[in-house]
Design an enzyme around this catalytic site. Structure first.
Site, PDB file in Angstrom:
ATOM      1  CG  HIS A  86      -1.944  -1.082   1.181  1.00  0.00           C
ATOM      2  ND1 HIS A  86      -2.354  -1.783   2.288  1.00  0.00           N
ATOM      3  CD2 HIS A  86      -2.648  -1.611   0.132  1.00  0.00           C
ATOM      4  CE1 HIS A  86      -3.266  -2.677   1.946  1.00  0.00           C
ATOM      5  NE2 HIS A  86      -3.461  -2.592   0.632  1.00  0.00           N
ATOM      6  CD  GLU A  89      -0.910   0.270   4.807  1.00  0.00           C
ATOM      7  OE1 GLU A  89      -0.296  -0.831   4.856  1.00  0.00           O
ATOM      8  OE2 GLU A  89      -2.149   0.352   4.780  1.00  0.00           O
ATOM      9  CG  HIS A 216       0.579  -4.215   4.941  1.00  0.00           C
ATOM     10  ND1 HIS A 216      -0.359  -3.764   4.032  1.00  0.00           N
ATOM     11  CD2 HIS A 216       1.097  -5.338   4.395  1.00  0.00           C
ATOM     12  CE1 HIS A 216      -0.404  -4.579   2.988  1.00  0.00           C
ATOM     13  NE2 HIS A 216       0.468  -5.559   3.191  1.00  0.00           N
ATOM     14  CD  GLU A 308      -1.368  -4.057   9.063  1.00  0.00           C
ATOM     15  OE1 GLU A 308      -1.031  -2.847   9.003  1.00  0.00           O
ATOM     16  OE2 GLU A 308      -2.041  -4.615   8.178  1.00  0.00           O
TER      17      GLU A 308
END
EC number: 3.4.17.10
Length: 449
Positions: A86, A89, A216, A308
């Site tokens: 992404h 990110e 991410h 994440e």
């Protein structure tokens, strides 16, 4: 005086050559420059290559670390990190650039741990899978960046919702009978995906990856498959539920490996969220459709989790060094996990490697296959397992193997060719010889008539 000046000059040149970590946001040209700087500083253990191009034509550059760059060495596992899927990110992108600089610098400094990793592992680092989206996000910068600004590729497609949907096939097979591994791609898959996704799938086909992580941002948690839940409808509503793979215990361990080596992920309390031990099953968190980590597990030999890593998708430059210090140990420790389980060679009676042989674990309904040279890798937790190797045209073989907590246990298989296969090949060869002898005679006869 002259000697002192020369010593100072040598030290200055050494500092200039030695790779130093760069804590700033890298635009595309900066990223390319950083990767090639690392290659120039560590030419004997690195290689920079492109797996394809983005919609706008930017290369998807990978930097490889190995004691033999560009070569798959038998029984040496292939590992990958992927960042910036992404575009907004961005922490993963910066961490992977810093990791490349760190590996080079520490190898030059004879760091024993880094040297061992590079000598025993082929490490592939893709800092940005979505360079087009990153440029959109970077134009806004950390201060004015919206939650979705630059997330998608240039065609406004979410790349983590763009892989062929193999989960639906797997759930159907689970219900009616069929495999949950090495599922084939649909015939028209190339027309369904973006150039960045196509490049990633082709990359997976070209390398027999064993372990991977996809970096991410937006939360702080290690997320493991499956990402897509079996949809359960209750009173007209669909809710997500925990969706486990046959390797659920192993995936939990992989996720906890990163979480507990991370500076604060394991505490569970981050970004106004709580995840016990800093890990979560993807589907239990929220169901994700056509994601990359499930695709890795269902189509290839690769085990992938999603990391994440930051509450802010686009952290400020002054925060990057702290984030690196929080992730450095976890990034290295996770690479080490590629050496857990069993590995070995699948060969015939003449010692030739057998490609695409199937390695099955009796207690776990998910198989892996051997690579082109006949080597295989199967990640497993410590314990004793019944392992079976099979290949078309050969008798299968089963052995008992004990896995320890450290390096992979060597388990080799020599498979015996089935008699029917030998006879068939003998007949085929005789037929070929017959054709070579008889057909020319018939042709000569026609020409002379």
């Amino acid at each position: 005086m002259a000697l002192g000046l020369w010593s100072f000059l040598q030290l200055f040149l050494l500092c200039e050559v030695a790779a130093s970590l760069s804590f700033f946001h890298h635009r595309y040209d900066d990223l390319v420059r950083a990767l090639y700087n690392v290659q120039n500083q560590c030419p004997y253990i690195t290689r920079v290559y492109s797996i394809g191009r983005s919609v706008q034509g930017r290369h998807l550059y990978v930097i490889e670390f190995s004691d033999n760059p560009g070569i798959h060495e038998l029984l040496e596992p292939e590992f990958k990190y992927v960042g910036n899927m992404h575009g907004n990110e961005v922490l993963g992108r910066e961490l992977l650039i810093q990791l490349a600089e760190f590996l080079c610098e520490e190898y030059r400094n004879n760091n024993e741990r880094v040297t061992r990793l590079i000598q025993t592992t082929r490490i592939h680092i893709l800092p940005s899978m979505n360079p087009d989206g990153y440029e959109v996000a970077a134009d806004q910068g950390p201060e004015g960046n919206g939650y979705l600004t630059g997330r998608y590729n240039y065609r406004q497609v979410d790349l983590n919702r763009n892989f062929p949907d193999l989960n639906t096939v797997m759930y159907y097979n689970e219900k009616y009978g069929g495999p949950n591994h090495h599922l084939p791609l649909p015939d028209n898959w190339m027309a369904q995906v973006e150039p960045e996704t196509q490049a990633m799938i082709q990359w997976l086909k070209n390398y027999n990856f064993v372990l991977s992580a996809n970096l991410h941002g937006g939360a702080v948690v290690a997320n493991y498959p499956y990402d897509k839940s079996k949809e359960i409808r209750m009173r007209g509503f669909t809710r997500s539920t925990y969706s486990s793979t046959p390797d659920d215990a192993l995936f939990k361990e992989l996720a906890k490996t990163y979480s507990y080596a991370h500076g604060w992920m394991h505490t569970g309390y981050n970004c106004d969220d709580f995840f016990y031990e800093g890990i979560t099953n993807g589907a239990s968190w929220y169901s994700l459709y056509k994601g990359m980590q499930d695709f890795n597990y269902l189509h290839t030999n690769c085990f992938e989790i999603t990391l994440e890593l930051s509450c802010d998708k686009f952290p400020r430059e002054e925060e990057l060094e702290q984030e690196w210090n929080g992730n450095r140990e976890a990034l290295l420790t996770y690479i080490d996990k590629v050496h857990q389980g069993i590995k070995g060679m699948i060969t015939d009676e003449n010692g030739n490697g057998i490609a695409n042989a199937v390695i099955s674990i009796s207690e776990i309904a998910h198989d892996v296959t051997s690579g082109i040279g006949g080597d295989y890798f199967r990640l497993l937790l410590p314990g004793t397992y019944e392992v079976t190797a099979s290949a078309e045209g050969y008798y299968f073989k089963t052995v008992s193997a004990t896995v320890g907590p450290a390096d992979a246990t060597l388990v080799h298989f020599q498979l015996k060719q089935q008699k029917a296969t030998i006879e068939s090949r003998f007949l085929n060869q005789n037929n070929k010889n017959y054709i070579r002898k008889v057909v020319p005679r018939a042709a000569n006869k026609r020409r002379s008539s």
